[in-house]
Design an enzyme around this catalytic site. Structure first.
Site, mmCIF file in Angstrom:
data_model
loop_
_atom_site.group_PDB
_atom_site.id
_atom_site.type_symbol
_atom_site.label_atom_id
_atom_site.label_comp_id
_atom_site.label_asym_id
_atom_site.label_seq_id
_atom_site.Cartn_x
_atom_site.Cartn_y
_atom_site.Cartn_z
ATOM 1 N N ASP A 28 0.843 -1.202 0.000
ATOM 2 C CA ASP A 28 0.000 0.000 0.000
ATOM 3 C C ASP A 28 0.875 1.248 0.000
ATOM 4 O O ASP A 28 0.958 1.983 0.993
ATOM 5 C CB ASP A 28 -0.959 -0.029 1.202
ATOM 6 C CG ASP A 28 -2.001 -1.125 1.061
ATOM 7 O OD1 ASP A 28 -2.261 -1.548 -0.078
ATOM 8 O OD2 ASP A 28 -2.548 -1.561 2.085
ATOM 9 N N LYS A 56 0.567 -8.089 -1.902
ATOM 10 C CA LYS A 56 -0.734 -7.617 -2.401
ATOM 11 C C LYS A 56 -0.563 -6.291 -3.133
ATOM 12 O O LYS A 56 0.026 -5.352 -2.610
ATOM 13 C CB LYS A 56 -1.735 -7.424 -1.260
ATOM 14 C CG LYS A 56 -3.100 -6.891 -1.730
ATOM 15 C CD LYS A 56 -4.088 -6.768 -0.580
ATOM 16 C CE LYS A 56 -3.974 -5.470 0.183
ATOM 17 N NZ LYS A 56 -4.565 -4.310 -0.555
ATOM 18 N N ASP A 69 -5.553 -7.212 -5.774
ATOM 19 C CA ASP A 69 -6.758 -6.912 -4.993
ATOM 20 C C ASP A 69 -7.437 -5.650 -5.532
ATOM 21 O O ASP A 69 -7.317 -4.571 -4.951
ATOM 22 C CB ASP A 69 -6.363 -6.744 -3.524
ATOM 23 C CG ASP A 69 -7.569 -6.560 -2.611
ATOM 24 O OD1 ASP A 69 -8.650 -7.055 -2.957
ATOM 25 O OD2 ASP A 69 -7.413 -5.918 -1.566
ATOM 26 N N LYS A 124 -10.836 -5.666 -6.321
ATOM 27 C CA LYS A 124 -12.224 -5.689 -5.824
ATOM 28 C C LYS A 124 -13.236 -5.262 -6.893
ATOM 29 O O LYS A 124 -14.031 -4.338 -6.707
ATOM 30 C CB LYS A 124 -12.364 -4.779 -4.590
ATOM 31 C CG LYS A 124 -11.484 -5.160 -3.410
ATOM 32 C CD LYS A 124 -11.735 -4.235 -2.221
ATOM 33 C CE LYS A 124 -10.940 -4.623 -1.002
ATOM 34 N NZ LYS A 124 -9.496 -4.315 -1.129
ATOM 35 N N PHE A 125 -13.247 -5.981 -7.995
ATOM 36 C CA PHE A 125 -14.160 -5.641 -9.088
ATOM 37 C C PHE A 125 -15.617 -5.689 -8.621
ATOM 38 O O PHE A 125 -16.037 -6.616 -7.929
ATOM 39 C CB PHE A 125 -13.962 -6.592 -10.264
ATOM 40 C CG PHE A 125 -12.600 -6.506 -10.889
ATOM 41 C CD1 PHE A 125 -12.015 -5.283 -11.169
ATOM 42 C CD2 PHE A 125 -11.886 -7.659 -11.193
ATOM 43 C CE1 PHE A 125 -10.749 -5.207 -11.753
ATOM 44 C CE2 PHE A 125 -10.632 -7.594 -11.773
ATOM 45 C CZ PHE A 125 -10.059 -6.361 -12.053
ATOM 46 N N ASP A 139 -19.110 -4.522 -10.694
ATOM 47 C CA ASP A 139 -19.745 -3.861 -11.827
ATOM 48 C C ASP A 139 -20.736 -4.830 -12.447
ATOM 49 O O ASP A 139 -20.988 -5.913 -11.904
ATOM 50 C CB ASP A 139 -18.673 -3.433 -12.847
ATOM 51 C CG ASP A 139 -19.018 -2.121 -13.542
ATOM 52 O OD1 ASP A 139 -20.161 -2.010 -14.060
ATOM 53 O OD2 ASP A 139 -18.171 -1.216 -13.566
ATOM 54 N N ILE A 140 -21.300 -4.463 -13.601
ATOM 55 C CA ILE A 140 -22.230 -5.352 -14.279
ATOM 56 C C ILE A 140 -21.463 -6.580 -14.787
ATOM 57 O O ILE A 140 -20.238 -6.514 -14.984
ATOM 58 C CB ILE A 140 -22.961 -4.639 -15.433
ATOM 59 C CG1 ILE A 140 -21.956 -4.182 -16.508
ATOM 60 C CG2 ILE A 140 -23.768 -3.450 -14.897
ATOM 61 C CD1 ILE A 140 -22.620 -3.621 -17.754
ATOM 62 N N ASN A 172 -20.909 -8.166 -17.601
ATOM 63 C CA ASN A 172 -20.070 -8.074 -18.787
ATOM 64 C C ASN A 172 -18.773 -7.317 -18.501
ATOM 65 O O ASN A 172 -17.684 -7.711 -18.929
ATOM 66 C CB ASN A 172 -20.833 -7.383 -19.927
ATOM 67 C CG ASN A 172 -20.067 -7.410 -21.225
ATOM 68 O OD1 ASN A 172 -19.778 -8.480 -21.764
ATOM 69 N ND2 ASN A 172 -19.740 -6.245 -21.750
ATOM 70 N N THR A 173 -18.874 -6.230 -17.750
ATOM 71 C CA THR A 173 -17.695 -5.429 -17.419
ATOM 72 C C THR A 173 -16.762 -6.176 -16.473
ATOM 73 O O THR A 173 -15.535 -6.158 -16.640
ATOM 74 C CB THR A 173 -18.123 -4.093 -16.788
ATOM 75 O OG1 THR A 173 -18.956 -3.391 -17.717
ATOM 76 C CG2 THR A 173 -16.928 -3.234 -16.440
ATOM 77 N N THR A 185 -13.620 -4.804 5.677
ATOM 78 C CA THR A 185 -13.344 -4.898 7.113
ATOM 79 C C THR A 185 -13.416 -3.548 7.822
ATOM 80 O O THR A 185 -13.338 -3.493 9.053
ATOM 81 C CB THR A 185 -11.956 -5.529 7.367
ATOM 82 O OG1 THR A 185 -10.971 -4.839 6.590
ATOM 83 C CG2 THR A 185 -11.956 -6.992 6.977
ATOM 84 N N ARG A 230 -4.129 -7.438 12.897
ATOM 85 C CA ARG A 230 -3.298 -6.455 13.588
ATOM 86 C C ARG A 230 -2.586 -7.094 14.779
ATOM 87 O O ARG A 230 -3.244 -7.620 15.685
ATOM 88 C CB ARG A 230 -4.162 -5.291 14.099
ATOM 89 C CG ARG A 230 -4.741 -4.395 13.000
ATOM 90 C CD ARG A 230 -3.637 -3.544 12.396
ATOM 91 N NE ARG A 230 -4.128 -2.613 11.395
ATOM 92 C CZ ARG A 230 -4.199 -2.858 10.100
ATOM 93 N NH1 ARG A 230 -3.831 -4.047 9.645
ATOM 94 N NH2 ARG A 230 -4.618 -1.934 9.250
ATOM 95 N N GLN A 261 -9.565 -0.435 10.817
ATOM 96 C CA GLN A 261 -10.080 -1.794 10.861
ATOM 97 C C GLN A 261 -10.997 -1.966 12.074
ATOM 98 O O GLN A 261 -10.569 -1.772 13.201
ATOM 99 C CB GLN A 261 -8.920 -2.805 10.917
ATOM 100 C CG GLN A 261 -7.961 -2.711 9.738
ATOM 101 C CD GLN A 261 -8.587 -3.079 8.419
ATOM 102 O OE1 GLN A 261 -9.677 -3.645 8.372
ATOM 103 N NE2 GLN A 261 -7.920 -2.759 7.325
ATOM 104 N N GLY A 314 -0.708 -4.996 6.209
ATOM 105 C CA GLY A 314 -0.128 -3.862 5.507
ATOM 106 C C GLY A 314 0.568 -2.897 6.423
ATOM 107 O O GLY A 314 1.765 -3.011 6.706
ATOM 108 N N ARG A 315 -0.190 -1.927 6.928
ATOM 109 C CA ARG A 315 0.396 -0.809 7.665
ATOM 110 C C ARG A 315 1.270 -1.186 8.858
ATOM 111 O O ARG A 315 2.273 -0.511 9.111
ATOM 112 C CB ARG A 315 -0.707 0.179 8.064
ATOM 113 C CG ARG A 315 -1.148 1.062 6.903
ATOM 114 C CD ARG A 315 -2.416 1.823 7.194
ATOM 115 N NE ARG A 315 -3.592 0.951 7.145
ATOM 116 C CZ ARG A 315 -4.840 1.384 7.288
ATOM 117 N NH1 ARG A 315 -5.064 2.660 7.530
ATOM 118 N NH2 ARG A 315 -5.848 0.550 7.210
#
Length: 243
Positions: A16, A37, A64, A66-67, A69-70, A72-73, A128, A190, A199, A219-220
């Site tokens: 990140d 990630k 990551d 995180k799709f 959408d509709i 097809n997209t 989260t 954590r 979080q 991450g952090r």
């Protein structure tokens, strides 16, 4: 589990950071980390170039994005992502059954065409950062948070996805319901010495592994530490208690 090294391989460190230079510096600073990630910020900044960097260093990749959408997209986006040869790929379960099915088919098809192993496609149950109160009052979802998480996981399971992303606190509920090959990937992990940040539903790394997590996303606590190497060492040492 065999040993602490095997447990370490179940830790995915979140890159990140805002740009390629920062990402490469962190990757080189933590050569022990085998799984990284790449999220929205970094991928939007660098595009697939950062994936090429990680591949050249023989690292595993959790893309990551995180799709949501509709159908097809979503299918088109998953088709493109699968060609990169990443290991994990995310889609929101809330996109619905049709989108999840389209994504799953697209991933298999594109990976076959590209001659790469298809990524494990995993569904986001609920971010989260969302609390029970926010689920009810902000998102107007009229079910309790644990029930909602389970419903999203069951949807992913029924469609044939490879697993879900859930907070560590849902592990005790989900792990007994699904076979061991259904991946449970947990962000929001954590260590006791780290700030929880945004979080809302977290556990320590050792607690999450014991509760049934297949992978931990951290991450952090590592990436913003003054000494990332020391933070990684502390987490690795904590995980030796469950090796």
């Amino acid at each position: 589990m065999g040993n602490s090294e095997q447990v370490e391989k179940r830790v995915i460190v979140a890159l990140d950071v805002p740009d390629e230079q920062s990402a490469i510096a962190l990757i080189d600073r933590l050569p022990q980390v085998s799984f990284w990630k790449v999220g929205l910020e970094l991928f939007t900044s660098t595009g697939p170039k950062i994936l090429e960097v990680l591949k050249s260093k023989e690292k595993r990749i959790f893309l990551d994005l995180k799709f949501h959408d509709i159908p097809n997209t979503v299918a088109g986006a998953c088709r493109s992502a699968a060609r990169y040869g990443v290991d994990l790929l995310t889609i929101h379960a809330a996109a619905g059954e049709d989108a999840l099915k389209a994504a799953s088919e697209a991933v298999q098809e594109a990976a076959t065409q590209a001659g790469v192993k298809p990524p494990k496609l995993i569904a986001i149950t609920l971010l989260t950062s969302i609390s029970s109160r926010q689920l009810a009052f902000d998102l107007k979802v009229p079910v309790e948070l644990p029930e909602y998480i389970l419903d999203m996981a069951l949807l992913a399971w029924d469609v044939g996805l490879d697993g879900v992303v859930c907070s560590p606190q849902e592990l005790a509920q989900l792990r007994p319901r699904f076979k061991d090959d259904f991946l449970l990937v947990c962000p929001g992990v954590r260590p006791t010495w780290a700030d929880k940040g945004d979080q809302k539903r977290s556990l320590t790394p050792a607690q999450a592994i014991i509760a049934g997590a297949d992978y931990l996303v951290i991450g952090r606590p590592i990436t913003t530490a003054t000494e990332p190497e020391l933070a990684w060492k502390r987490i690795s040492e904590e995980l030796t208690t469950v090796a």
